[in-house]
Design an enzyme around this catalytic site. Structure first.
Site, PDB file in Angstrom:
ATOM      1  N   ASN A  10       0.869  -1.177   0.000  1.00  0.00           N
ATOM      2  CA  ASN A  10       0.000   0.000   0.000  1.00  0.00           C
ATOM      3  C   ASN A  10       0.901   1.221   0.000  1.00  0.00           C
ATOM      4  O   ASN A  10       1.425   1.611   1.034  1.00  0.00           O
ATOM      5  CB  ASN A  10      -0.898  -0.031   1.252  1.00  0.00           C
ATOM      6  CG  ASN A  10      -1.725   1.239   1.379  1.00  0.00           C
ATOM      7  OD1 ASN A  10      -1.820   2.021   0.433  1.00  0.00           O
ATOM      8  ND2 ASN A  10      -2.317   1.449   2.552  1.00  0.00           N
ATOM      9  N   LYS A  12       0.145   4.241  -0.486  1.00  0.00           N
ATOM     10  CA  LYS A  12      -0.492   5.479   0.006  1.00  0.00           C
ATOM     11  C   LYS A  12      -0.175   6.631  -0.960  1.00  0.00           C
ATOM     12  O   LYS A  12      -0.097   6.400  -2.169  1.00  0.00           O
ATOM     13  CB  LYS A  12      -0.032   5.764   1.438  1.00  0.00           C
ATOM     14  CG  LYS A  12      -0.190   4.522   2.333  1.00  0.00           C
ATOM     15  CD  LYS A  12      -0.019   4.798   3.785  1.00  0.00           C
ATOM     16  CE  LYS A  12      -0.217   3.501   4.568  1.00  0.00           C
ATOM     17  NZ  LYS A  12      -0.214   3.687   6.007  1.00  0.00           N
ATOM     18  N   HIS A  96      -9.653   1.541   4.415  1.00  0.00           N
ATOM     19  CA  HIS A  96      -8.414   1.773   5.164  1.00  0.00           C
ATOM     20  C   HIS A  96      -8.660   2.820   6.249  1.00  0.00           C
ATOM     21  O   HIS A  96      -9.434   3.753   6.047  1.00  0.00           O
ATOM     22  CB  HIS A  96      -7.307   2.246   4.208  1.00  0.00           C
ATOM     23  CG  HIS A  96      -5.968   2.246   4.864  1.00  0.00           C
ATOM     24  ND1 HIS A  96      -5.561   3.267   5.704  1.00  0.00           N
ATOM     25  CD2 HIS A  96      -4.964   1.343   4.851  1.00  0.00           C
ATOM     26  CE1 HIS A  96      -4.356   2.973   6.168  1.00  0.00           C
ATOM     27  NE2 HIS A  96      -3.975   1.813   5.669  1.00  0.00           N
ATOM     28  N   GLU A  98      -7.038   5.258   7.190  1.00  0.00           N
ATOM     29  CA  GLU A  98      -6.778   6.651   6.778  1.00  0.00           C
ATOM     30  C   GLU A  98      -7.953   7.204   5.973  1.00  0.00           C
ATOM     31  O   GLU A  98      -8.258   8.392   6.051  1.00  0.00           O
ATOM     32  CB  GLU A  98      -5.452   6.720   5.996  1.00  0.00           C
ATOM     33  CG  GLU A  98      -4.269   6.543   6.937  1.00  0.00           C
ATOM     34  CD  GLU A  98      -3.047   5.896   6.310  1.00  0.00           C
ATOM     35  OE1 GLU A  98      -2.942   5.845   5.075  1.00  0.00           O
ATOM     36  OE2 GLU A  98      -2.190   5.425   7.093  1.00  0.00           O
ATOM     37  N   GLU A 168      -5.792  -4.345  10.746  1.00  0.00           N
ATOM     38  CA  GLU A 168      -4.794  -3.294  10.924  1.00  0.00           C
ATOM     39  C   GLU A 168      -5.127  -2.459  12.156  1.00  0.00           C
ATOM     40  O   GLU A 168      -5.936  -1.524  12.063  1.00  0.00           O
ATOM     41  CB  GLU A 168      -4.772  -2.361   9.703  1.00  0.00           C
ATOM     42  CG  GLU A 168      -4.360  -3.034   8.418  1.00  0.00           C
ATOM     43  CD  GLU A 168      -3.745  -2.049   7.433  1.00  0.00           C
ATOM     44  OE1 GLU A 168      -2.647  -2.333   6.955  1.00  0.00           O
ATOM     45  OE2 GLU A 168      -4.338  -0.990   7.169  1.00  0.00           O
ATOM     46  N   GLY A 174       2.018   2.940  10.646  1.00  0.00           N
ATOM     47  CA  GLY A 174       2.979   4.013  10.438  1.00  0.00           C
ATOM     48  C   GLY A 174       3.660   4.493  11.707  1.00  0.00           C
ATOM     49  O   GLY A 174       4.318   5.527  11.716  1.00  0.00           O
ATOM     50  N   SER A 214       2.922  -1.404  10.562  1.00  0.00           N
ATOM     51  CA  SER A 214       4.363  -1.443  10.849  1.00  0.00           C
ATOM     52  C   SER A 214       4.986  -2.812  10.614  1.00  0.00           C
ATOM     53  O   SER A 214       5.856  -3.246  11.382  1.00  0.00           O
ATOM     54  CB  SER A 214       4.648  -0.932  12.264  1.00  0.00           C
ATOM     55  OG  SER A 214       4.275   0.435  12.372  1.00  0.00           O
TER      56      SER A 214
HETATM   57  P1  PGA Z   1       2.491   0.797   7.644  1.00  0.00           P
HETATM   58  O1  PGA Z   1       1.060   0.945   6.936  1.00  0.00           O
HETATM   59  O2  PGA Z   1       3.059  -0.526   7.178  1.00  0.00           O
HETATM   60  O3  PGA Z   1       3.274   1.976   7.169  1.00  0.00           O
HETATM   61  O4  PGA Z   1       2.254   0.801   9.114  1.00  0.00           O
HETATM   62  C1  PGA Z   1       0.225  -0.186   6.768  1.00  0.00           C
HETATM   63  C2  PGA Z   1      -1.081   0.262   6.169  1.00  0.00           C
HETATM   64  O5  PGA Z   1      -1.563   1.344   6.521  1.00  0.00           O
HETATM   65  O6  PGA Z   1      -1.671  -0.445   5.330  1.00  0.00           O
END
Ligand code: PGA
Length: 264
Positions: A10, A12, A96, A98, A168, A174, A214
C-alpha cells in the site's frame, strides 16, 4: 485448508509515475515468484495505468487504494470500479483507516464499495482495526467484529470466501509499533469466527486475513507464521524494493512454517 499467502504493498500517497514504474521494473527483475505468495501492488491512482502496463497479466497483481461505488456519473474526483478494471486492477483496498479518518469513510460506505467492487470482478481488501483507546478499553473484538459485519452485509457466502481482510490496528499503522504475534493471531482468529457465523465454515476456511501495521522485514516472518494470518498489508516498508522483497520472502517462510506444522 490451504490458503495462498497474499502480500500487498500500500504505497499510500507516495511515488511519482517515474518512481512507480522504476520500482516495478526493479521488483520484476528480481528472482521470480514461485507461486507460494500472491503479490499485489497498490500505487496511487495516477500511476495505476502505467504500473498496470508494466505488470501486464503476470504473477504480480495491481490494486487500487480506494474506489467509489457508482459506475459512472457526476461524481467529481471519484474513480469507479469499472475504471479500475480498465486500468488493470484485480484488487482494491476498501475502508483503510486513513480513509475512515481523513475522508469520511464509514461502515456503510465500506459496504457499498465492497459490493460495487465485487460487481466488477475486483477483489476487495477490506481493512478493519481498533484505535488505541478501544484496545485499552478492552473492546477490540467488538470494534473489529462490528466493522466486519457491516462490511460483509448482503454478500453471499461464496463472495465472502473470496475476499481478503486486513486486520490493521490503527495504533500500529505508520508508528513503528506492531501488534504482538499473539494479539495479531487472536484478532485474525476472531475475524475468521465472525465469518464462520455469517457465512459458514467453508467461507471461514477460505477467506484470507492479512495483518497490517508497521510490518517490516524483521517482524514479518513471526507474524505470517501465525495460523490465521495469511499475509500482510504493508505501507512504509513497501516503498523500497529490497524491504518489500524481504517481506514477500518472509511470507514464503511463514507458509513453509505452517506447512511444517500441518496447518497450511
Ligand atoms: P504501515 O502501513 O506498514 O506503514 O504501518 C500499513 C497500512 O496502513 O496499510
Amino acid at each position: 485448508m490451504v490458503r495462498r499467502m497474499i502480500v500487498a504493498a500500500n504505497w499510500k500517497m507516495h511515488k511519482t509515475l517515474g518512481e512507480a514504474v522504476a520500482f516495478v521494473r526493479d521488483f520484476l527483475a528480481g528472482p521470480p515468484e514461485d507461486g507460494t505468495v500472491e503479490v499485489v501492488i497498490c500505487p496511487p491512482f495516477t500511476a495505476l495505468a502505467d504500473v498496470g502496463r508494466v505488470l501486464g497479466d503476470g504473477a504480480v497483481a495491481l490494486g487500487a487504494q480506494d474506489v467509489f461505488w457508482e459506475t459512472e456519473g457526476a461524481y467529481t474526483g471519484a474513480v469507479s470500479p469499472l475504471m479500475l478494471r480498465d486500468a488493470g486492477c484485480r484488487y482494491v483496498i476498501v475502508g483503510h483507516s486513513e480513509r475512515r479518518q481523513y475522508f469520511g469513510e464509514t461502515d456503510t460506505t465500506v459496504n457499498r464499495k465492497v459490493q460495487a467492487a465485487l460487481g466488477q470482478g475486483l477483489t476487495p481488501i477490506i481493512c478493519v482495526g481498533e484505535q488505541l483507546a478501544q484496545r485499552e478499553a478492552g473492546i477490540t473484538m467488538q470494534v473489529i467484529g462490528r466493522q466486519m459485519e457491516a462490511a460483509l452485509a448482503g454478500l453471499t457466502p461464496a463472495q465472502i470466501a473470496g475476499l481478503v481482510v486486513a486486520y490493521e490496528p490503527v495504533w500500529a499503522i505508520g508508528t513503528g509499533r506492531t501488534a504482538s504475534e499473539a494479539d495479531a493471531q487472536e484478532a485474525a482468529r476472531f475475524l475468521r469466527q465472525v465469518v464462520a457465523r455469517l457465512a459458514g465454515e467453508e467461507a471461514a476456511g477460505r477467506i484470507r486475513i492479512q495483518y497490517g501495521g508497521s510490518v517490516t522485514p524483521a517482524n514479518a516472518v513471526g507474524l505470517m507464521s501465525q495460523p490465521d494470518i495469511d499475509g500482510a498489508l504493508v505501507g512504509g516498508a513497501s516503498l523500497k524494493v529490497e524491504s518489500f522483497r524481504s517481506i514477500v520472502a518472509a511470507a514464503r517462510q511463514g507458509a513453509a512454517a505452517k506447512r511444517g506444522k500441518g496447518e497450511g
